[in-house]
Design an enzyme around this catalytic site. Structure first.
Site, PDB file in Angstrom:
ATOM      1  N   ASP A  26      45.454 -20.764 -21.458  1.00  0.00           N
ATOM      2  CA  ASP A  26      46.816 -21.147 -21.071  1.00  0.00           C
ATOM      3  C   ASP A  26      46.740 -22.265 -20.042  1.00  0.00           C
ATOM      4  O   ASP A  26      45.966 -22.165 -19.068  1.00  0.00           O
ATOM      5  CB  ASP A  26      47.530 -19.958 -20.402  1.00  0.00           C
ATOM      6  CG  ASP A  26      48.019 -18.905 -21.378  1.00  0.00           C
ATOM      7  OD1 ASP A  26      47.736 -19.025 -22.583  1.00  0.00           O
ATOM      8  OD2 ASP A  26      48.679 -17.956 -20.929  1.00  0.00           O
ATOM      9  N   LYS A  83      54.276 -21.428 -27.151  1.00  0.00           N
ATOM     10  CA  LYS A  83      54.895 -20.115 -27.389  1.00  0.00           C
ATOM     11  C   LYS A  83      56.386 -20.205 -27.707  1.00  0.00           C
ATOM     12  O   LYS A  83      57.099 -21.019 -27.111  1.00  0.00           O
ATOM     13  CB  LYS A  83      54.771 -19.257 -26.124  1.00  0.00           C
ATOM     14  CG  LYS A  83      53.375 -18.762 -25.821  1.00  0.00           C
ATOM     15  CD  LYS A  83      53.432 -17.877 -24.582  1.00  0.00           C
ATOM     16  CE  LYS A  83      52.059 -17.592 -24.020  1.00  0.00           C
ATOM     17  NZ  LYS A  83      51.187 -16.864 -24.923  1.00  0.00           N
ATOM     18  N   GLY A 155      49.227 -11.123 -17.763  1.00  0.00           N
ATOM     19  CA  GLY A 155      49.603 -11.444 -16.391  1.00  0.00           C
ATOM     20  C   GLY A 155      49.221 -10.400 -15.369  1.00  0.00           C
ATOM     21  O   GLY A 155      49.627 -10.484 -14.217  1.00  0.00           O
ATOM     22  N   ARG A 167      40.498  -1.269 -29.215  1.00  0.00           N
ATOM     23  CA  ARG A 167      39.915  -0.027 -29.759  1.00  0.00           C
ATOM     24  C   ARG A 167      40.846   0.620 -30.774  1.00  0.00           C
ATOM     25  O   ARG A 167      40.402   1.202 -31.762  1.00  0.00           O
ATOM     26  CB  ARG A 167      39.601   0.952 -28.621  1.00  0.00           C
ATOM     27  CG  ARG A 167      38.357   0.586 -27.830  1.00  0.00           C
ATOM     28  CD  ARG A 167      37.858   1.792 -27.051  1.00  0.00           C
ATOM     29  NE  ARG A 167      36.700   1.477 -26.237  1.00  0.00           N
ATOM     30  CZ  ARG A 167      35.440   1.453 -26.685  1.00  0.00           C
ATOM     31  NH1 ARG A 167      35.173   1.727 -27.961  1.00  0.00           N
ATOM     32  NH2 ARG A 167      34.443   1.182 -25.877  1.00  0.00           N
ATOM     33  N   GLY A 216      45.154  -9.923 -19.913  1.00  0.00           N
ATOM     34  CA  GLY A 216      44.452  -9.264 -18.809  1.00  0.00           C
ATOM     35  C   GLY A 216      42.996  -9.642 -18.651  1.00  0.00           C
ATOM     36  O   GLY A 216      42.320  -9.142 -17.751  1.00  0.00           O
ATOM     37  N   GLY A 237      44.865 -16.400 -20.022  1.00  0.00           N
ATOM     38  CA  GLY A 237      46.034 -17.047 -19.441  1.00  0.00           C
ATOM     39  C   GLY A 237      45.886 -17.152 -17.950  1.00  0.00           C
ATOM     40  O   GLY A 237      45.235 -18.053 -17.419  1.00  0.00           O
ATOM     41  N   SER A 238      46.442 -16.166 -17.256  1.00  0.00           N
ATOM     42  CA  SER A 238      46.500 -16.196 -15.799  1.00  0.00           C
ATOM     43  C   SER A 238      45.118 -16.196 -15.156  1.00  0.00           C
ATOM     44  O   SER A 238      44.936 -16.743 -14.064  1.00  0.00           O
ATOM     45  CB  SER A 238      47.273 -14.967 -15.330  1.00  0.00           C
ATOM     46  OG  SER A 238      48.362 -14.712 -16.196  1.00  0.00           O
TER      47      SER A 238
HETATM   48  O1  LIG Z   1      49.932 -14.723 -25.262  1.00  0.00           O
HETATM   49  C1  LIG Z   1      49.043 -15.122 -24.613  1.00  0.00           C
HETATM   50  C2  LIG Z   1      47.970 -15.929 -25.179  1.00  0.00           C
HETATM   51  O2  LIG Z   1      47.926 -17.183 -24.568  1.00  0.00           O
HETATM   52  C3  LIG Z   1      49.064 -14.814 -23.220  1.00  0.00           C
HETATM   53  O3  LIG Z   1      49.344 -15.943 -22.499  1.00  0.00           O
HETATM   54  C4  LIG Z   1      47.814 -14.106 -22.920  1.00  0.00           C
HETATM   55  O4  LIG Z   1      47.973 -12.816 -23.338  1.00  0.00           O
HETATM   56  C5  LIG Z   1      47.464 -14.325 -21.556  1.00  0.00           C
HETATM   57  O5  LIG Z   1      47.543 -13.198 -20.783  1.00  0.00           O
HETATM   58  P1  LIG Z   1      46.835 -13.238 -19.389  1.00  0.00           P
HETATM   59  O6  LIG Z   1      47.658 -14.119 -18.510  1.00  0.00           O
HETATM   60  O7  LIG Z   1      46.832 -11.825 -18.932  1.00  0.00           O
HETATM   61  O8  LIG Z   1      45.463 -13.764 -19.643  1.00  0.00           O
END
Ligand SMILES: O=C(CO)[C@H](O)[C@H](O)COP(=O)(O)O
EC number: 4.3.3.6
Length: 296
Positions: A26, A83, A155, A167, A216, A237-238
């Site tokens: 992301d 998205k 997130g 799983r 996550g 992502g985060s």
């Molecule tokens: O739909 C997504 C794929 O890009 C989300 O942004 C992804 O799940 C990221 O989550 P996180 O911020 O926990 O890594």
């Protein structure tokens, strides 16, 4: 990047195969997209706020500003995803017109429709969708998704839900393989999934599309864990851009996914990365704020 105007299902699913063994990151600015590309990301997901910020800000989260997405498309040579809200087929029409390479119909944004997902066969651009279990994955594939990812709990910086969903999907696939063929219609009924796709799982022991982890993942070890569990690549992502040293962490996570079975390399790349994002315990999230429960 790739001309998807005549995108048939084999072209869409084949395109997704190219991401296998890779990390999709992301990014919220062209500068971050360049960092991701230089770190070895196989694609970027262009969005205005990473899920941790969407979660913190509250309110309605929508498709990003086309200008911001165009800036990211111009900045990098790797594929660019973006998205749309669940069920928001007009946002998808707009992203297709913009020329994004892949659309994520994502629970990270506020759903536009509580009952119906987008009819993804109706688009030339390929889609990725989240799933918590096999039935959900097969329903999305039935609608035309060319790629699946675990939902996890985006997130949070907490991998526990991604593990649960991985799983669950992989366990349900193994369970189907043990069933005699005459039981598969009942399996399809119980999973609320298309029968032909259940037959495919029975025969091949895998989804008919690429299956990534998401939601996550925050450390190289998290990424390698998802790979060792049997997924084919990782969305982050985060975890990267909410950490102390995004460049180093991004490179480390890419290496961890490549060498997911080599603990020596995993130890090396995990060293001295600076602080990871501050995570959230799943119990700290009230039910209404659970992103994974969006969609069905
Ligand atoms: O739909 C997504 C794929 O890009 C989300 O942004 C992804 O799940 C990221 O989550 P996180 O911020 O926990 O890594």
């Amino acid at each position: 990047m790739q001309d998807m105007e005549k995108g048939t299902l084999p072209i869409k699913t084949g395109f997704a195969e190219m991401f296998k063994g890779g990390v999709i990151m992301d990014v919220v600015t062209p500068e971050q997209a360049i960092i991701a590309e230089q770190a070895g990301a196989t694609a970027v997901m262009a969005l205005e706020r990473v899920p941790a910020d969407i979660r913190a800000d509250g309110g309605v989260a929508r498709m990003s500003d086309p200008k911001m997405i165009k800036g990211i498309i111009e900045a990098v040579s790797i594929p660019v995803m973006a998205k749309v809200r669940i069920g928001h087929f007009v946002e998808a029409q707009i992203l297709q017109a913009l020329g994004v390479d892949f659309i994520d119909e994502s629970e990270v944004l506020t759903p536009a429709d509580e009952s119906f997902h987008i009819f993804k066969h109706g688009f030339t651009v390929p889609f990725v969708c989240g799933a918590k279990n096999l039935g959900e994955a097969l329903r999305r594939i039935g609608e035309g998704a060319a790629m699946i990812r675990t939902k996890g709990e985006a997130g949070t910086g907490n991998v526990v839900e991604a593990v649960r969903h991985a799983r669950t999907v992989l366990g349900e696939i193994r369970a189907i393989q043990t069933r005699p063929v005459e039981e598969l219609m009942t399996v399809a009924r119980d999973l609320q999934a298309p029968y032909e796709l259940v037959r495919y799982i029975h025969e091949h022991g895998k989804l008919p599309v690429v299956n990534f982890a998401a939601g996550g993942v925050a450390t190289p070890a998290d990424a390698a864990l998802m790979m060792q569990l049997g997924l084919e690549g990782v969305f982050v992502g985060s975890g990267i851009f909410k950490s102390d040293n995004p460049e180093k962490r991004a490179r480390a996570i890419v290496k961890a996914v490549t060498h997911y079975n080599n603990p020596d390399i995993l130890a090396e790349v995990s060293e001295d990365l600076g602080a990871p994002m501050t995570g959230i315990g799943i119990d700290e999230i009230i039910e209404a704020d659970r992103m994974a429960k969006r969609g069905w």
